[in-house]
Design a protein around this motif. Structure first.
Motif, PDB file in Angstrom:
ATOM      1  N   MET A   1      35.935  32.458  51.280  1.00 39.84           N
ATOM      2  CA  MET A   1      36.859  33.556  50.951  1.00 39.84           C
ATOM      3  C   MET A   1      37.338  34.182  52.260  1.00 39.84           C
ATOM      4  N   SER A   2      38.681  34.134  52.522  1.00 39.79           N
ATOM      5  CA  SER A   2      39.206  34.725  53.745  1.00 39.79           C
ATOM      6  C   SER A   2      39.515  36.204  53.522  1.00 39.79           C
ATOM      7  N   THR A   3      39.160  37.007  54.497  1.00 40.65           N
ATOM      8  CA  THR A   3      39.538  38.430  54.430  1.00 40.65           C
ATOM      9  C   THR A   3      40.281  38.805  55.714  1.00 40.65           C
ATOM     10  N   ASN A   4      40.997  37.844  56.266  1.00 37.10           N
ATOM     11  CA  ASN A   4      41.716  38.090  57.534  1.00 37.10           C
ATOM     12  C   ASN A   4      42.760  39.193  57.405  1.00 37.10           C
ATOM     13  N   ALA A   5      43.471  39.190  56.280  1.00 38.57           N
ATOM     14  CA  ALA A   5      44.529  40.204  56.125  1.00 38.57           C
ATOM     15  C   ALA A   5      43.920  41.599  56.020  1.00 38.57           C
ATOM     16  N   SER A   6      42.761  41.694  55.335  1.00 39.83           N
ATOM     17  CA  SER A   6      42.089  43.003  55.275  1.00 39.83           C
ATOM     18  C   SER A   6      41.623  43.428  56.666  1.00 39.83           C
ATOM     19  N   ILE A  36      37.694  45.891  52.190  1.00 41.13           N
ATOM     20  CA  ILE A  36      38.828  45.077  51.748  1.00 41.13           C
ATOM     21  C   ILE A  36      39.968  46.019  51.375  1.00 41.13           C
ATOM     22  N   PHE A  37      41.167  45.611  51.727  1.00 35.00           N
ATOM     23  CA  PHE A  37      42.358  46.405  51.398  1.00 35.00           C
ATOM     24  C   PHE A  37      42.947  45.854  50.109  1.00 35.00           C
ATOM     25  N   ILE A  38      43.220  46.751  49.191  1.00 35.96           N
ATOM     26  CA  ILE A  38      43.646  46.343  47.852  1.00 35.96           C
ATOM     27  C   ILE A  38      45.173  46.255  47.802  1.00 35.96           C
ATOM     28  N   SER A  39      45.629  45.175  47.166  1.00 42.18           N
ATOM     29  CA  SER A  39      47.086  45.088  46.962  1.00 42.18           C
ATOM     30  C   SER A  39      47.442  45.478  45.531  1.00 42.18           C
ATOM     31  N   GLU A  40      46.552  45.167  44.550  1.00 42.71           N
ATOM     32  CA  GLU A  40      46.866  45.633  43.190  1.00 42.71           C
ATOM     33  C   GLU A  40      45.640  45.573  42.287  1.00 42.71           C
ATOM     34  N   ASP A  48      42.859  41.712  46.529  1.00 42.58           N
ATOM     35  CA  ASP A  48      42.989  42.265  47.874  1.00 42.58           C
ATOM     36  C   ASP A  48      44.180  41.634  48.592  1.00 42.58           C
ATOM     37  N   VAL A  49      44.458  42.109  49.793  1.00 41.97           N
ATOM     38  CA  VAL A  49      45.671  41.682  50.517  1.00 41.97           C
ATOM     39  C   VAL A  49      45.564  40.229  50.975  1.00 41.97           C
ATOM     40  N   ASP A  50      44.387  39.626  50.825  1.00 42.51           N
ATOM     41  CA  ASP A  50      44.258  38.180  51.098  1.00 42.51           C
ATOM     42  C   ASP A  50      44.437  37.358  49.830  1.00 42.51           C
ATOM     43  N   GLY A  51      44.630  38.052  48.699  1.00 45.08           N
ATOM     44  CA  GLY A  51      44.803  37.347  47.424  1.00 45.08           C
ATOM     45  C   GLY A  51      43.499  37.077  46.700  1.00 45.08           C
ATOM     46  N   LEU A 388      30.299  40.604  46.688  1.00 42.40           N
ATOM     47  CA  LEU A 388      31.712  40.719  47.077  1.00 42.40           C
ATOM     48  C   LEU A 388      32.276  39.331  47.378  1.00 42.40           C
ATOM     49  N   GLN A 389      31.494  38.549  48.099  1.00 42.59           N
ATOM     50  CA  GLN A 389      31.963  37.198  48.471  1.00 42.59           C
ATOM     51  C   GLN A 389      32.120  36.299  47.243  1.00 42.59           C
ATOM     52  N   LYS A 390      31.427  36.669  46.133  1.00 40.96           N
ATOM     53  CA  LYS A 390      31.574  35.865  44.913  1.00 40.96           C
ATOM     54  C   LYS A 390      32.617  36.441  43.971  1.00 40.96           C
ATOM     55  N   GLY A 391      33.241  37.579  44.399  1.00 42.10           N
ATOM     56  CA  GLY A 391      34.320  38.141  43.580  1.00 42.10           C
ATOM     57  C   GLY A 391      33.887  39.256  42.649  1.00 42.10           C
ATOM     58  N   PHE A 392      32.848  40.025  43.075  1.00 38.99           N
ATOM     59  CA  PHE A 392      32.390  41.149  42.242  1.00 38.99           C
ATOM     60  C   PHE A 392      32.333  42.394  43.122  1.00 38.99           C
ATOM     61  N   TYR A 393      33.069  43.425  42.736  1.00 32.27           N
ATOM     62  CA  TYR A 393      33.264  44.607  43.585  1.00 32.27           C
ATOM     63  C   TYR A 393      32.379  45.739  43.082  1.00 32.27           C
TER      64      TYR A 393
END
Ligand code: KE4
Length: 430
Positions: A1-6, A36-40, A48-51, A388-393
Motif C-alpha cells: 500500500m503506497s502512501t506517498n501522496a499522503s 493519511i490525507f483523506i480525499s473522500e 486517501d489521496v493515494d487511492g 491501517l495497512q490492511k485497510g482498517f482505520y
C-alpha cells in the motif's frame, strides 16, 4: 500500500499549519508514521489521496453515525444552502432541532446551540457558576471536555496522547478553581468537597471516551448525584461524544442518574460544526438574554448545520432500534478481536455501549485514567499500523474510542476480525 501522496501532502501542510494538522490527535504522533490525507468518504469507507480505501471506525471522532455522505443528511444540507449559508438572525431550523433534542432528554427543557463541544462545555461551566454563584469546579483525570483553559487540566484525548495533560499557556490562576478527582472513585470526590465549600459543578463524561473507552460504574454515578445534591452543586454530563452514540436518550436513560446540565456535540451536527448545552428551565433562565450569564456566537445555530443535525437526529428517531443493531455489531467486533488476540497470547480489555467500543492492551480491567496508562501503548501502535495497512482505520491513539456506523455491515465486521487475527499473528512472529 503506497502512501506517498499522503507523505507529500503532510510535508506541504506542515509548512503552513502547525504540525500539519488542525487538531493534534490527527498527527499520528502516538502511533507513528505519516497521517493519511483523506480525499473522500463514502458510506463505511474513507479513501486517501493515494487511492487506498479503509473501513472507517473513527467517523470524524463520532459525528457520522450513518457513515459518510448519508443521503438524507446530504440532501438536507444541499437544500439548506440554496436559501443562504448564514444570517446571524433566528431561523425556524434552530427551533426545529432544539425541539428534537429536548424530546430525547428528560433532563433538558431548553437547549442553546454553539459551534463546538469545547464551546458547549465552556458555556455550561459558566452557566453553572452563574446559577450557583460559586467558582470551583470538579473534573476527573483522563476526562476531556474540550480545550478551554480551566478544563485543560489532566485532560484526556490529544492532551494525554502528547503526555502534557496540563498545557503550557494556561496561567495557574485559570486552573486554581479546577479540582481533580479520580474516575469511578467516590472517595476522591468527597475529598474535593472537603477541600472546598464553593463547588459550582462536577463535570464528568458519564461514558468516558477520552482516556480510551471507560464507562462510569452506575453506582458511582448515583453516589455522585447524591453528593452534588447534598452540597447544592450541579452535575454536568458531558455527552459531546457519548450523546446519540451510546443511546439516543442520554446516559441518564441507562444509568438512572439525571444530570443538571448536559453538553452535546458531534452527532447533533451530522458532520457539521454544532455543539449544544441544555438543562431544566430554571437553570437555562440564567442565560443571556433572559438572564445575566453571557454567552454568544456568530455561527451559533447556523441554518446549514441545523439542517444536517435535524436530518441526523430525525433519522435516529425514526430508527430507534438502530442502536441495538450497532451495539450487536460492536460487541461482535471486540469479542472477535479479543479472541484473535488471545490466540497469540495477547490480552485485551474491551467494552461497548451502543455504537461506541473500546479496547486496551492491558492485563487488568480499566476503571480510571491510571489504569488506562498501564496499557501497552507499543502494542496499540503496532495494531493500529497493521490494521491501517490492511485497510482498517482505527482511532490513532489508545486514549480514544471506536465507533460503528450503520454503513458498517456484518461482513465488514468479520473482515476486520480476520484482519486483526493476521495482524496479531504478525506482531507475535516478529
Ligand atoms: P470539540 O471542541 O472537539 O467539538 O469537542 C470537545 C469535546 C468535549 N467533550 C468531549 C467528551 C469530547 O470528546 C470532545 C472532543 N472529542 C475529541 C475526540 N476525543 C475530538 C477530536 C479532536 O480533538 O480532534
Amino acid at each position: 500500500m503506497s502512501t506517498n501522496a499522503s507523505t507529500k501532502a503532510f510535508q506541504e501542510a506542515q509548512e503552513s499549519i502547525p504540525g500539519g494538522v488542525n487538531s493534534p490527535v490527527r498527527a499520528f504522533k502516538s502511533v507513528g508514521g505519516t497521517p493519511i490525507f483523506i480525499s473522500e468518504g463514502q458510506g463505511a469507507y474513507l479513501t486517501d489521496v493515494d487511492g487506498n480505501k479503509y473501513i472507517d471506525y473513527v467517523q470524524s471522532w463520532g459525528p457520522l453515525i450513518f457513515g459518510h455522505r448519508d443521503e438524507s443528511i446530504e440532501a438536507a444540507v444541499l437544500e439548506a444552502v440554496k436559501h443562504g449559508l448564514s444570517f446571524g438572525a433566528p431561523t425556524e431550523a434552530e427551533t426545529e432541532l432544539a425541539k428534537l433534542v429536548v424530546g430525547f432528554f428528560d433532563s433538558i427543557d431548553k437547549v442553546r446551540f454553539v459551534s463546538s463541544g469545547t464551546e458547549a462545555v465552556m458555556s455550561a461551566i459558566r452557566l453553572a457558576r452563574g446559577f450557583t454563584h460559586r467558582d470551583d469546579i470538579v473534573k476527573f483525570t483522563g476526562c476531556y471536555h474540550g480545550h478551554s483553559d480551566a478544563l485543560l487540566v489532566e485532560a484526556g484525548s490529544g492532551a494525554v496522547t502528547f503526555g502534557n495533560p496540563s498545557s503550557p499557556g494556561v496561567p495557574a490562576d485559570f486552573t486554581k478553581h479546577t479540582l481533580l478527582a479520580e474516575y469511578n472513585n467516590i472517595e476522591s470526590v468527597k475529598k474535593c468537597f472537603a477541600d472546598s465549600n464553593d463547588i459550582a459543578c462536577v463535570i464528568i463524561e458519564p461514558i468516558a471516551g477520552n482516556m480510551g473507552f471507560v464507562p462510569a460504574d452506575k453506582e458511582f454515578l448515583h453516589e455522585l448525584r447524591k453528593l452534588c445534591d447534598a452540597n447544592g452543586t450541579l452535575l454536568i454530563f458531558d455527552e459531546v461524544m457519548s450523546g446519540f452514540r451510546a443511546t439516543i436518550n442520554g446516559a441518564e436513560s441507562i444509568t438512572g442518574v439525571i444530570p443538571d446540565i448536559v453538553t452535546l456535540g458531534k452527532v447533533i451536527g451530522g458532520g457539521m460544526p454544532v455543539g449544544a448545552f441544555g438543562a431544566r428551565a430554571e437553570i437555562m433562565a440564567e442565560l443571556s438574554p433572559d438572564g445575566p450569564v453571557y454567552q454568544a456566537g456568530t455561527l451559533s445555530g447556523n441554518p446549514v448545520a441545523m439542517a444536517a443535525g435535524f436530518a441526523s437526529l430525525s433519522k435516529l428517531k425514526q430508527n430507534a432500534r438502530v442502536m441495538a443493531v450497532l451495539e450487536a455489531r460492536a460487541k461482535r467486533l471486540v469479542s472477535g478481536m479479543k479472541a484473535s488476540a488471545a490466540e497469540q497470547g495477547i490480552t485485551m480489555q474491551t467494552d461497548v455501549r451502543g455504537s461506541m467500543f473500546g479496547f486496551f492492551f492491558n492485563d487488568a480491567p480499566v476503571k480510571n485514567f491510571k489504569d488506562a496508562q498501564k496499557s501497552d501503548a507499543e502494542m496499540f501502535a503496532k495494531f493500529h499500523t497493521g490494521m491501517l495497512q490492511k485497510g482498517f482505520y482505527f482511532a490513532c491513539s489508545l486514549y480514544e474510542t471506536g465507533f460503528i456506523s450503520t454503513a458498517i455491515t456484518d461482513e465488514m465486521i468479520e473482515e476486520t476480525i480476520n484482519a486483526a487475527a493476521k495482524v496479531f499473528k504478525a506482531i507475535k512472529n516478529v
